[in-house]
Each structure stands twice: as structure tokens, then as C-alpha cells.
Design an enzyme around this catalytic site. Structure first.
Site, PDB file in Angstrom:
ATOM      1  N   SER A   1     -15.314  66.721 -12.308  1.00 43.13           N
ATOM      2  CA  SER A   1     -14.705  65.829 -11.334  1.00 43.13           C
ATOM      3  C   SER A   1     -14.833  66.499  -9.976  1.00 43.13           C
ATOM      4  O   SER A   1     -14.341  67.603  -9.775  1.00 43.13           O
ATOM      5  CB  SER A   1     -13.239  65.597 -11.695  1.00 43.13           C
ATOM      6  OG  SER A   1     -12.643  64.756 -10.738  1.00 43.13           O
TER       7      SER A   1
ATOM      8  N   CYS B   1     -12.544  62.631  -7.331  1.00 37.84           N
ATOM      9  CA  CYS B   1     -11.113  62.361  -7.262  1.00 37.84           C
ATOM     10  C   CYS B   1     -10.501  62.741  -5.924  1.00 37.84           C
ATOM     11  O   CYS B   1      -9.295  62.748  -5.769  1.00 37.84           O
ATOM     12  CB  CYS B   1     -10.381  63.079  -8.387  1.00 37.84           C
ATOM     13  SG  CYS B   1     -10.524  64.867  -8.286  1.00 37.84           S
TER      14      CYS B   1
ATOM     15  N   ARG C   1     -22.959  31.562  15.030  1.00 31.70           N
ATOM     16  CA  ARG C   1     -22.862  32.931  14.508  1.00 31.70           C
ATOM     17  C   ARG C   1     -21.933  32.921  13.303  1.00 31.70           C
ATOM     18  O   ARG C   1     -21.174  31.969  13.112  1.00 31.70           O
ATOM     19  CB  ARG C   1     -22.347  33.891  15.569  1.00 31.70           C
ATOM     20  CG  ARG C   1     -20.929  33.582  15.973  1.00 31.70           C
ATOM     21  CD  ARG C   1     -20.405  34.568  17.000  1.00 31.70           C
ATOM     22  NE  ARG C   1     -19.235  33.982  17.641  1.00 31.70           N
ATOM     23  CZ  ARG C   1     -18.802  34.295  18.847  1.00 31.70           C
ATOM     24  NH1 ARG C   1     -19.439  35.182  19.565  1.00 31.70           N
ATOM     25  NH2 ARG C   1     -17.739  33.726  19.339  1.00 31.70           N
TER      26      ARG C   1
ATOM     27  N   LYS D   1     -26.926  36.602  19.859  1.00 27.04           N
ATOM     28  CA  LYS D   1     -26.953  35.262  20.448  1.00 27.04           C
ATOM     29  C   LYS D   1     -28.386  34.778  20.594  1.00 27.04           C
ATOM     30  O   LYS D   1     -28.722  33.660  20.185  1.00 27.04           O
ATOM     31  CB  LYS D   1     -26.244  35.296  21.800  1.00 27.04           C
ATOM     32  CG  LYS D   1     -25.789  33.952  22.278  1.00 27.04           C
ATOM     33  CD  LYS D   1     -25.065  34.065  23.621  1.00 27.04           C
ATOM     34  CE  LYS D   1     -23.692  34.680  23.489  1.00 27.04           C
ATOM     35  NZ  LYS D   1     -23.140  35.130  24.781  1.00 27.04           N
TER      36      LYS D   1
ATOM     37  N   HIS E   1      -0.321  60.072  13.375  1.00 25.09           N
ATOM     38  CA  HIS E   1      -0.017  60.615  12.053  1.00 25.09           C
ATOM     39  C   HIS E   1       0.639  59.561  11.169  1.00 25.09           C
ATOM     40  O   HIS E   1       0.233  59.322  10.032  1.00 25.09           O
ATOM     41  CB  HIS E   1       0.903  61.836  12.202  1.00 25.09           C
ATOM     42  CG  HIS E   1       1.318  62.442  10.893  1.00 25.09           C
ATOM     43  ND1 HIS E   1       2.499  62.108  10.278  1.00 25.09           N
ATOM     44  CD2 HIS E   1       0.687  63.325  10.083  1.00 25.09           C
ATOM     45  CE1 HIS E   1       2.582  62.780   9.140  1.00 25.09           C
ATOM     46  NE2 HIS E   1       1.496  63.537   9.005  1.00 25.09           N
TER      47      HIS E   1
ATOM     48  N   GLY F   1     -15.887  42.423  26.008  1.00 26.91           N
ATOM     49  CA  GLY F   1     -15.829  43.569  26.916  1.00 26.91           C
ATOM     50  C   GLY F   1     -17.067  43.666  27.765  1.00 26.91           C
ATOM     51  O   GLY F   1     -17.099  44.391  28.743  1.00 26.91           O
TER      52      GLY F   1
ATOM     53  N   TYR G   1     -17.593  57.484 -12.291  1.00 26.75           N
ATOM     54  CA  TYR G   1     -16.372  56.829 -11.832  1.00 26.75           C
ATOM     55  C   TYR G   1     -15.882  57.409 -10.513  1.00 26.75           C
ATOM     56  O   TYR G   1     -16.253  58.514 -10.130  1.00 26.75           O
ATOM     57  CB  TYR G   1     -15.258  56.917 -12.885  1.00 26.75           C
ATOM     58  CG  TYR G   1     -14.704  58.311 -13.120  1.00 26.75           C
ATOM     59  CD1 TYR G   1     -13.674  58.815 -12.316  1.00 26.75           C
ATOM     60  CD2 TYR G   1     -15.202  59.120 -14.140  1.00 26.75           C
ATOM     61  CE1 TYR G   1     -13.170  60.090 -12.529  1.00 26.75           C
ATOM     62  CE2 TYR G   1     -14.708  60.389 -14.357  1.00 26.75           C
ATOM     63  CZ  TYR G   1     -13.694  60.876 -13.547  1.00 26.75           C
ATOM     64  OH  TYR G   1     -13.193  62.131 -13.744  1.00 26.75           O
TER      65      TYR G   1
ATOM     66  N   ARG H   1     -26.783  34.685  29.880  1.00 28.32           N
ATOM     67  CA  ARG H   1     -25.849  35.035  28.809  1.00 28.32           C
ATOM     68  C   ARG H   1     -26.190  36.409  28.249  1.00 28.32           C
ATOM     69  O   ARG H   1     -27.347  36.750  28.078  1.00 28.32           O
ATOM     70  CB  ARG H   1     -25.932  33.983  27.695  1.00 28.32           C
ATOM     71  CG  ARG H   1     -26.016  32.565  28.231  1.00 28.32           C
ATOM     72  CD  ARG H   1     -26.273  31.539  27.139  1.00 28.32           C
ATOM     73  NE  ARG H   1     -25.170  31.436  26.197  1.00 28.32           N
ATOM     74  CZ  ARG H   1     -25.175  30.638  25.133  1.00 28.32           C
ATOM     75  NH1 ARG H   1     -26.244  29.884  24.863  1.00 28.32           N
ATOM     76  NH2 ARG H   1     -24.147  30.598  24.331  1.00 28.32           N
TER      77      ARG H   1
HETATM   78  P1  ADP Z   1     -19.687  34.166  24.956  1.00 30.13           P
HETATM   79  O1  ADP Z   1     -20.477  35.298  24.444  1.00 30.13           O
HETATM   80  O2  ADP Z   1     -18.502  34.567  25.721  1.00 30.13           O
HETATM   81  O3  ADP Z   1     -19.428  33.134  23.898  1.00 30.13           O
HETATM   82  P2  ADP Z   1     -21.731  32.361  25.921  1.00 30.13           P
HETATM   83  O4  ADP Z   1     -23.022  32.927  26.413  1.00 30.13           O
HETATM   84  O5  ADP Z   1     -21.765  31.766  24.590  1.00 30.13           O
HETATM   85  O6  ADP Z   1     -20.630  33.473  26.063  1.00 30.13           O
HETATM   86  O7  ADP Z   1     -21.267  31.290  26.977  1.00 30.13           O
HETATM   87  C1  ADP Z   1     -19.989  30.769  26.974  1.00 30.13           C
HETATM   88  C2  ADP Z   1     -20.029  29.290  27.128  1.00 30.13           C
HETATM   89  O8  ADP Z   1     -20.808  28.911  28.243  1.00 30.13           O
HETATM   90  C3  ADP Z   1     -20.677  28.556  25.978  1.00 30.13           C
HETATM   91  O9  ADP Z   1     -19.795  28.345  24.942  1.00 30.13           O
HETATM   92  C4  ADP Z   1     -21.052  27.250  26.625  1.00 30.13           C
HETATM   93  O10 ADP Z   1     -19.953  26.382  26.648  1.00 30.13           O
HETATM   94  C5  ADP Z   1     -21.406  27.668  28.015  1.00 30.13           C
HETATM   95  N1  ADP Z   1     -22.867  27.760  28.124  1.00 30.13           N
HETATM   96  C6  ADP Z   1     -23.653  28.813  27.869  1.00 30.13           C
HETATM   97  N2  ADP Z   1     -24.948  28.489  28.036  1.00 30.13           N
HETATM   98  C7  ADP Z   1     -24.966  27.199  28.428  1.00 30.13           C
HETATM   99  C8  ADP Z   1     -26.003  26.265  28.743  1.00 30.13           C
HETATM  100  N3  ADP Z   1     -27.300  26.586  28.687  1.00 30.13           N
HETATM  101  N4  ADP Z   1     -25.641  25.018  29.104  1.00 30.13           N
HETATM  102  C9  ADP Z   1     -24.335  24.676  29.140  1.00 30.13           C
HETATM  103  N5  ADP Z   1     -23.324  25.487  28.842  1.00 30.13           N
HETATM  104  C10 ADP Z   1     -23.635  26.738  28.487  1.00 30.13           C
HETATM  105 MG    MG Z   2     -20.398  31.867  23.091  1.00 29.28          MG
END
Ligand code: ADP
Ligand code: MG
Ligand code: MG
Length: 908
Positions: free
Chosen positions: A776, A843, A351, A25, A467, A104, A863, A95
Site C-alpha cells: 500500500s 492510502c 458553448r 468563442k 487552514h 475578467g 485500489y 469580441r
Molecule cells: P461575452 O464573452 O461577454 O459573452 P460576447 O462576445 O459574446 O461577449 O458579446 C456579448 C454580446 O454582444 C453578445 O451576447 C451579443 O448580444 C452581442 N454581440 C456580439 N457580437 C455581436 C454581433 N456580431 N452582432 C450583434 N450583437 C453582437
Molecule cells: Mg457571449
């Protein structure tokens, strides 16, 4: 160590390739910023800080605090706001972001910096008190949940309660007073639950959130996810701290997500959704029904609520232009998150988009045709494991479905058949040409023949690596495992669902791609091997250097493999031909014969059977090499086992059951896999080789006459460790060949080679190569004999080894590069010292595993030979290995081709 990387206002201290430091990110935020896109300013704390945190008793490095403070000052300068200020407060989002996207881990905390004072400031500053209090209640809710650990349901309950009391439906209908109330109730909840107040200091809030992100790296969900996806514990997560922009600032504000192409079909059309006056994950959380971004998809969905295209045409144009630019820049389909604050667009994330196998194919082909990427790039970015989905029939989406239960989608594809509850019944049905679904509580190695005979497998217990699941995937047979809502009564032979009881013989359909179990026969769609799939495969074929053959013992296997693009048979196990029908009896006669004359009499009966099998294989594979392995397994495998079976066989063959039992005893071996088998049999009983060679050459004559195409025979001698073994057997083969070819009067080419499946053979490869036309590598046995681990007994401890981190992967599934691999390299080098053009192949089971194929390319094998259903996977994986290792054969090859890391193996 520099702990903090800043981004903002068209400048960034990192780029997209810095994901090792900045996480995915953070790296992509930096990249978008450097591209001049509208990204709110921020900073990213590098992944090393996470490692430091966990290595030092959950403390952060000393100099980190100052760097973060300076970074925030920089954000303040760019936004004209101040963190914690009571006039123009700067709010932050915190974030998390590891190198690979990792559900997770900690959720994002938005609106950080709000407290009882700054909320009033935000209200005054924005002129929108509702917005300020909506943000504050969101913040307490998120922070209380992800940082302070209070179940988010408790907040949700209060919110629902409040809405019910006020008789309103939408969050957006809450008034300022309602929101103030909500904030008070949330704060009270926290005090009740934790006995502490909600932190008012923005500084404390910030470090609490950063610590929570780092801690979440070690939470149970994250650890499980890493284990499942081979993500090393040492990577750590980065933290991005970013200035907030607000999608909940009234009706000219919005938040949304989009894909640059359709992620389920791959169609080249922007696809996405947004919500007006909303924030964060409201769109995915399903709080309100989102609106379409494009007018086209609004029309398609039949929604009466306006698209972004209609509602905010200028923002829409800016957004689509940015999407196209990002896709071009990254050369791949993107998954994008954005927010609109009072008609100003902000980009929050991009991404590489996850997609279905079908979409991946289409997008890759389209992008190559659009000139966005090279053909090699297109080939490199398809995950070989994912194409399994495309090779099997699927349930017609338009069909009516009567789902009676569900389990895990253990092996892809759908299958219909009559229920059987035992492997014996499955085998019997197959002989009569009936399709069956084998239904078991769980399967064990004894069920292999039944699984092979079934169209599909359903188990009540067991996971994705049970299995049943593993074997079914290997065989390419659809499987649903662990369908716990169903019950099997083995004695009554019934399958019981909630509202229906099915009997043996009733027809069901299983869908191994969704895990569904359905009543009756459901219409299917056959796999589409042309179209985009065919195109990618053709490009892969152009790029790859190694050829791809198949392991096929029967005409059906051989035909299937050809339709999947196999370029010959790399392994035909002749013993499988002896198990069928009455042949087993003749085989037993041969084994039980007292002397050579008795054996020869039985072999004379086997000869025509083998001849016709081989002739059929040669005809199917015309013009392509066919590798036939001489009889390999220990003879007792053909003999009856239980007392009852012995009695049956004795009666059938007119033998004395006691005498038969004695003969079986005499053939007993303590370690049959290391016993009297392979070439050792051929040396004890040369008449077997003589018969097999005669069958092969006579079949070749027949096939050559019939098809007019050349027959390319490669005879494979198993389990050689001494050159003298090979010499002895080869001279017999040559004698027979000379006789048969002489009689027929046509030229038949043949090679005699050997399996390299014992360490001694690999070590003495330069000597053995003097007598061999090809090698082989039989990596199943080579792995067993190198490790000294029996493959059939390994299951009980290999899993423990993996759980304890002693080994990363099961060496029987993914080649052990370092040990077994070194023997392969050594065998290859030494063999080619003697014969520079010695043909080399593999093989074992590994020949269908992308990681192992990577190794084969690196070693310079000619191969790989794998089971029919894995042929397309091997074609793709071989191409990717060639591309990534700079050996692409494609005329379209561009040197800057993106390198896929699909194939890279883990060394240890
Ligand atoms: P995830 O990894 O779950 O996607 P994010 O870090 O992308 O988490 O955050 C989820 C959401 O939070 C983003 O899609 C966005 O809508 C909101 N968000 C994150 N950062 C900002 C920010 N700087 N300003 C406004 N909204 C934000
Ligand atoms: Mg996100
Ligand atoms: Mg999330």
C-alpha cells in the site's frame, strides 16, 4: 503563419476543436457557420497573435494587417456593405475569446465603425434614425470604457441624468434628439477626461479595439483568474471580428440568451430570456426586465409580458430547432446567445453550459437515456469536485432564514449546533453527544481535534484556502470562513453580529454552500444518494477498473464510507483507537512501563478493547477486505505535553510527576517523524505486535461466527525499508494467527503486506515483495521523505513556491507524478516482477484527489483508499480515468466516448 481564420455563409476555416487557435468563442462560431446556421460573417485572429503581441513589446505581426483587411473585404462582399462607407456602412463587433471561458478579460465592443458621418448613413440606410443614434451612443460608451479606459459609471451617470431631466424611464424612450445630445455629452466627457477626441476613423477604432483585447490578457483580473483556474499564461486570447446584426432595430428586433436545458435543475426544457429592441448585454445587465422565451416558463414566472413563442412564433420555431440541433451536435447542454434583426434570427454564440452539480447529474443521465451520449460519456462529464455539494445536508429552500452574517462557502453542506469557542469545548461536547459549531477567529493545526468533533466550523478571518477551509473540506465538514461582518470576543465568549449578540451554547446554523450564518436550527434536506446521483455512480462503478476503499478508524467512519459505496477499508489506523476515553491511560501505562512484564500487563488490558473495535469493523464491512495497520506513531504522541498535563496524568496514575517528566524526556526525539516509529516500534517491542495480532484474529473469529460472512484481513506493516524488518514482524503475526485459528477451529484468511512509504522500500520493492502479500503506497510519508519536506512544516514555504512558479501544485494535495510518482511506478513494477499478482493500493491523502487517481489508473494500481466523504469522488474519478485511458469495463462503452480532461495532471 496564417493569422486570420474566416467564417461566413456556410463556410468556415476552422472547427470546434480548434479552440487552441481560435479560442472557444471563435471555434464555436466557425462550427455553427459550417453547420449552415445563420451566423453573421466574420474572422478570428488566432491566439498566437496575442503571444506575439506580448513577446514583441505590444506590437502586432506585420502580415496580420493585410490578412484582417482581406477578411473584412470578404465580410463586405457577403453583407453588401463597406466598412467606413458613408452610404452602406458595415459595422463590426470585436469580441475576445480564450480557450477557456474567462471572465475578467476585455468586454465586447459593439457597433464599431460608427462616426459622425456613418451614423447618418446608418440612419438613412435603415430608415430608423433613432436606431442609428442609439447604436452610436452605445458604441462611444463601450469604446470609451473598454478601449479608452474611462469608467463606465461616468457614462451611466450622464445617461441617468439625461433620463431624469427628460423624465423618462426606459432607454428606448429616448428620442433621436435626446440621443444626439447624449452622444455630444459622451464625446465631451472623453475630451475632458483624456484631452483627446473620440477617434472618428473606423480603421483606428478597429486596431484600438484589437490591441485592447490583447492587452486585457495581461490585466490584473485576468491574471488572477488564470492563477485560480490553472490556466497557463501562454495560451493567449483570440479576437473575433464580426459583422453586426441589430437587435435594437425596432419592435421586430430583439436579443437574448438561452440554455438548452435548465442549468439549475437539469430539466430537459429550453430555458431563456430576451428583450425586444435591445442590444448586446442588456438582457444580463438588468436594464429592463427580460421576457421568457417559452410560454411555459412565462406562465411559471407569472409574467404578463408575452413570450418569444407568442410574439414571434416563426422565429421561435426556428430557434428551438437550432437549439436542439446544437445540443445533439455537441452532445451536451448549450448556453446560447442570439439576436433577431427585423424578424431574422442570428446565432451569436454557443458553448457548453455551466450548471449546478445537480443539473449536471440530471442532464447527463437524461442524455444517456435519450441515446444522445453513451453512459461512459455521461460519467466522463461530471466534475468529481462538484459532487461534494451533493453529499451533505442542505438547508430546506422553503425554510425561514434569519441570516446574521455571511462569509465564504468554504466547505459545502449545512450544519446546526451550539456555539463553542474552543477546540477543547468542542471535544467535550462531542463526548456528551451534543452537536456544536466551532467558532474561531481563525483555526490552526492545534484545532484539528476540535474541528473533527464539531458539526461545522465558522471563522471570522481567512479565505477559501485558509487552514479552516482546507481542513474542513478534507474532513467533509461544512465550513464558512472569513465571515468578516461578525466579531468574536474570545474572552467574553460571545459572537457579535450587527443586531444580535450570541453566547456560548446558543444554537446557530451555517451553510457552507452559500456562506450564510443563521440563528437557530433550520430545517434541512438530507442528501439524495439515489436518483440521478445513484445512476451516475452505478455507471461509474461499471466503468472503473480500480476498486475504491476507505480510510476508516472508527465504526462511524466505516458505516459512512459503506453508505458512500466503499468496497472495503484500505487503511485503519489503530492508534486512533487508543486516544478514546480511559484507553489513553492504559496506553500511557504501557509506554511508561519499566520493563516487558509491565508492558505486557498494560497490553493485556488493551487487548479486549482492540478486539471489540476490530470485531465491530469486521461486522460492518462483512465480506469486504479490511486493512489494519499496526501501531505507527512515535510513542511520545500519547504522552502529556504541558507541565499541568503532566501533573494531572501523574496524579491520575499514581506516579511521581518528576519521574514521569523524566521518562517523557527520555522518549523525546529530535525528528520524531523520522524516528522511533512504525515497524521500528514493533521490532523494539514485539509484545505490541503480538497483542495487536491477537486482537485482530480473535475479532475475526468473533465476527465470522456472528455474521457467517468471510472476514478478509490484510495486516499492514508501516514504515518498512528492509525486507528483514518485514520478515521479523510477519513471523510473529503468523505465530499468533496459527495459535488463534487453531484454538477456534475455523479458517480465517489473511494477508500481510507493507506500506511503501520510504524511497528505499520503493527501490527494493522486488526484494520486499518476496515477503509481502500486498503493497500500500503511503503517499503522505512517501512525499515527505522523497522531497525531504515535513508536511507539518511545509505550509510556511509551499505557498511561496507556488506564488513564484517553482511548483504548480502542493505535492501533498496533488501527487508529484514525476518524482514521487516515479517511485510508485518503480515500486509497482519491481514488486510485480517478483509477484505478478501482487495487490497494489494507495492510502495517502492523494487517494481522494482526481488528478492523483488518474495517475493510479495509469500505474495499474488495484485500489485507492480515501476518507469516507471522498469515496464517491474517487469512484467517479477512477471511472473517468479508466474511460479516458481506454480501460473502461462498462459493457455500454463506446469507443468514441468523449474524453474528459478533468483528470489530466500537469507534469513538470
Ligand atoms: P461575452 O464573452 O461577454 O459573452 P460576447 O462576445 O459574446 O461577449 O458579446 C456579448 C454580446 O454582444 C453578445 O451576447 C451579443 O448580444 C452581442 N454581440 C456580439 N457580437 C455581436 C454581433 N456580431 N452582432 C450583434 N450583437 C453582437
Ligand atoms: Mg457571449
Ligand atoms: Mg461579457
Amino acid at each position: 503563419m496564417k493569422w486570420v481564420y474566416r467564417f461566413g455563409d456556410g463556410h468556415a476555416e476552422g472547427r470546434a476543436d480548434d479552440s487552441e487557435l481560435l479560442g472557444g468563442k471563435g471555434a464555436n462560431l466557425a462550427e455553427m457557420c459550417a453547420l449552415g446556421l445563420p451566423v453573421p460573417p466574420g474572422l478570428t485572429i488566432i491566439t498566437h497573435a496575442c503571444r506575439h503581441f506580448h513577446d514583441n513589446n505590444r506590437t502586432l505581426p506585420d502580415d496580420l494587417k493585410d490578412e484582417v483587411r482581406n477578411g473584412i473585404r470578404h465580410m463586405e462582399a457577403l453583407t453588401g456593405r463597406t466598412f467606413g462607407d458613408t452610404v452602406h456602412p458595415l459595422l463590426l463587433s470585436v469580441r475576445s475569446g480564450a480557450r477557456a471561458s474567462m471572465p475578467g478579460m476585455m468586454d465586447t465592443v459593439l457597433n464599431l465603425g460608427l462616426n459622425d458621418l456613418t451614423v447618418e448613413a446608418l440612419a438613412g440606410d435603415s430608415g430608423d434614425a433613432r436606431f442609428a443614434w442609439d447604436s452610436y451612443r452605445r458604441f462611444i460608451q463601450m469604446y470609451g470604457d473598454v478601449v479608452m479606459g474611462i469608467d463606465h459609471e461616468m457614462f451611466a451617470d450622464i445617461l441617468e441624468d439625461e433620463k431624469a431631466r427628460l423624465d423618462i424611464e426606459q432607454d428606448t424612450d429616448l428620442s433621436v434628439a435626446d440621443l444626439r445630445d447624449l452622444v455630444a455629452r459622451y464625446k465631451a466627457l472623453i475630451e475632458d477626461e483624456l484631452g483627446q477626441t473620440f477617434p472618428q476613423s473606423p480603421e483606428v477604432q478597429l486596431w484600438g479595439a484589437i490591441g485592447a483585447v490583447f492587452s486585457s490578457w495581461k490585466n490584473a483580473r485576468a491574471i488572477t483568474f488564470r492563477a485560480l483556474h490553472d490556466i497557463p499564461d501562454t495560451w493567449g486570447t483570440a479576437v473575433s471580428v464580426q459583422a453586426m446584426v441589430f437587435g435594437n432595430l425596432g419592435n421586430s428586433s430583439a436579443t437574448g440568451v438561452a440554455f438548452t436545458r435548465n442549468p439549475s435543475t437539469g430539466e430537459n426544457a429550453l430555458y431563456g430570456e430576451f428583450l425586444v429592441n435591445a442590444q448586446g448585454e442588456d438582457v444580463v445587465a438588468g436594464i429592463r426586465t427580460p421576457q421568457s422565451i417559452t410560454e411555459a416558463s412565462r406562465l411559471e414566472s407569472g409574467s404578463d409580458r408575452p413570450s418569444l413563442e407568442k410574439l414571434m412564433p416563426d422565429v421561435f420555431v426556428e430557434f428551438t430547432t437550432i437549439c436542439a440541433r446544437l445540443e445533439r451536435h455537441y452532445g451536451d447542454m448549450q448556453d446560447i446567445e442570439f439576436t433577431i434583426e427585423r424578424s431574422k434570427l442570428w446565432m451569436l454564440q454557443t458553448r457548453t453550459a455551466r450548471r449546478t452539480a445537480r443539473a449536471a447529474m440530471k442532464a447527463a443521465v437524461d442524455m444517456a437515456d435519450e441515446g444522445l451520449i453513451s453512459r461512459d460519456d455521461a460519467v466522463a462529464r461530471i466534475d468529481p469536485a462538484s459532487i461534494d455539494q451533493l453529499l451533505h445536508p442542505t438547508i430546506d429552500p422553503a425554510a425561514r432564514r434569519d441570516i446574521i452574517g455571511a462569509g465564504l462557502p468554504a466547505s459545502p453542506g449545512a450544519a446546526t449546533g451550539a456555539i463553542v469557542f474552543t477546540s477543547e469545548a468542542a471535544v467535550a461536547a462531542r463526548k456528551e453527544g451534543r452537536d456544536v459549531i466551532l467558532v474561531r477567529v481563525e483555526t490552526s493545526p492545534e484545532d484539528i481535534h476540535g474541528m473533527h468533533a464539531a458539526r461545522g466550523i465558522l471563522t471570522i478571518r481567512g479565505g477559501m484556502t485558509s487552514h479552516a477551509a482546507v481542513v474542513a473540506r478534507g474532513m467533509g465538514i461544512p465550513c464558512v470562513s472569513g465571515a468578516g461582518s461578525l466579531r468574536v470576543d474570545q474572552r467574553a465568549e460571545t459572537l457579535v453580529a450587527r443586531n444580535i449578540t450570541l453566547n456560548k451554547g446558543d444554537i446557530i446554523t451555517i451553510d457552507g454552500s452559500s456562506g450564510h450564518v443563521l440563528v437557530g436550527a433550520i430545517p434541512m434536506i438530507q442528501p439524495e444518494l439515489s436518483g440521478d446521483f445513484g445512476c451516475i455512480m452505478a455507471w461509474a462503478d461499471a466503468a472503473r477498473r480500480m476498486s475504491v476503499r476507505t480510510n476508516a478508524d472508527t465504526p462511524a467512519d466505516a458505516r459512512a464510507a459503506r453508505s458512500f459505496g466503499a468496497e472495503g477499508i484500505g487503511l485503519c489506523r489503530t492508534e486512533h483507537m487508543f486516544f478514546e476515553g480511559t484507553r489513553i491511560n492504559v496506553m500511557r501505562e504501557m509506554i511508561l512501563a519499566e520493563n516487558e512484564a509491565g508492558r505486557r500487563a498494560a497490553l493485556d488490558q488493551l487487548l479486549p478493547m482492540q478486539r471489540s473495535d476490530f470485531a465491530e469493523l469486521f461486522t460492518i464491512m462483512q465480506g469486504m477486505p479490511v486493512t489494519i495497520r499496526l501501531l505507527d506513531p512515535p510513542l511520545h504522541e500519547f504522552l502529556p505535553k504541558t507541565e499541568a498535563e503532566v501533573r494531572d496524568v501523574a496524579a491520575n496514575m499514581g506516579l511521581d510527576p518528576v519521574g514521569l517528566a523524566q521518562r517523557i524526556d527520555a522518549l523525546h526525539e529530535f525528528n520524531p517523524m523520522l524516528g522511533h516509529r512504525g515497524c521500528r516500534l514493533a521490532i523494539s517491542y514485539p509484545e505490541i505486535v503480538e497483542m495487536q495480532a491477537r486482537a485482530i484474529f480473535e475479532a475475526a473469529v468473533l465476527a465470522a461466527r456472528q455474521t457467517g460472512a468471510p472476514v478478509l484481513i490484510e495486516i499492514l506493516v508501516p514504515l518498512v525499508s528492509l525486507r528483514a524488518e518485514l520478515d521479523y514482524i510477519k513471523s510473529q503475526i503468523d505465530t499468533v494467527a496459527k495459535a488463534v485459528i487453531g484454538e477456534a477451529g475455523i479458517a480465517i484468511d489473511y494477508l500481510v503486506g507493507t506500506m511503501i512509504e520510504l524511497p528505499r522500500a520503493a527501490l527494493r520493492a522486488h526484494i520486499i515483495a518476496q515477503a509481502a502479500d500486498f503493497f500500500s503506497f503511503g503517499t503522505n510519508d512517501l512525499t515527505q521523505t522523497t522531497f525531504g519536506i515535513s508536511r507539518d512544516d511545509a505550509a510556511s514555504f509551499i505557498a511561496t513556491y507556488q506564488a513564484k512558479g517553482i511548483i504548480n501544485r502542493d505535492p501533498f494535495i496533488s501527487l508529484d507524478f514525476d518524482g514521487v510518482g516515479e517511485l510508485i511506478q518503480l515500486g509497482s513494477e519491481r514488486g510485480r516482477q517478483t509477484k505478478p499478482n501482487l495487490k497494489l493500493g494507495i492510502c495517502g491523502e492523494h487517494a481522494g484527489d482526481p488528478t492523483s487517481i488518474w495517475f493510479c489508473e495509469e500505474t495499474g494500481l488495484d485500489y485507492v483508499s480515501c476518507s469516507p466523504f471522498r469515496v464517491p469522488i474517487a469512484r467517479l474519478a477512477a471511472a473517468q480515468a479508466a474511460i479516458a485511458q481506454g480501460r473502461s469495463q462498462s459493457p455500454q462503452h463506446l469507443p468514441q466516448a468523449l474524453v474528459s480532461n478533468n483528470g489530466v495532471g500537469v507534469r513538470q
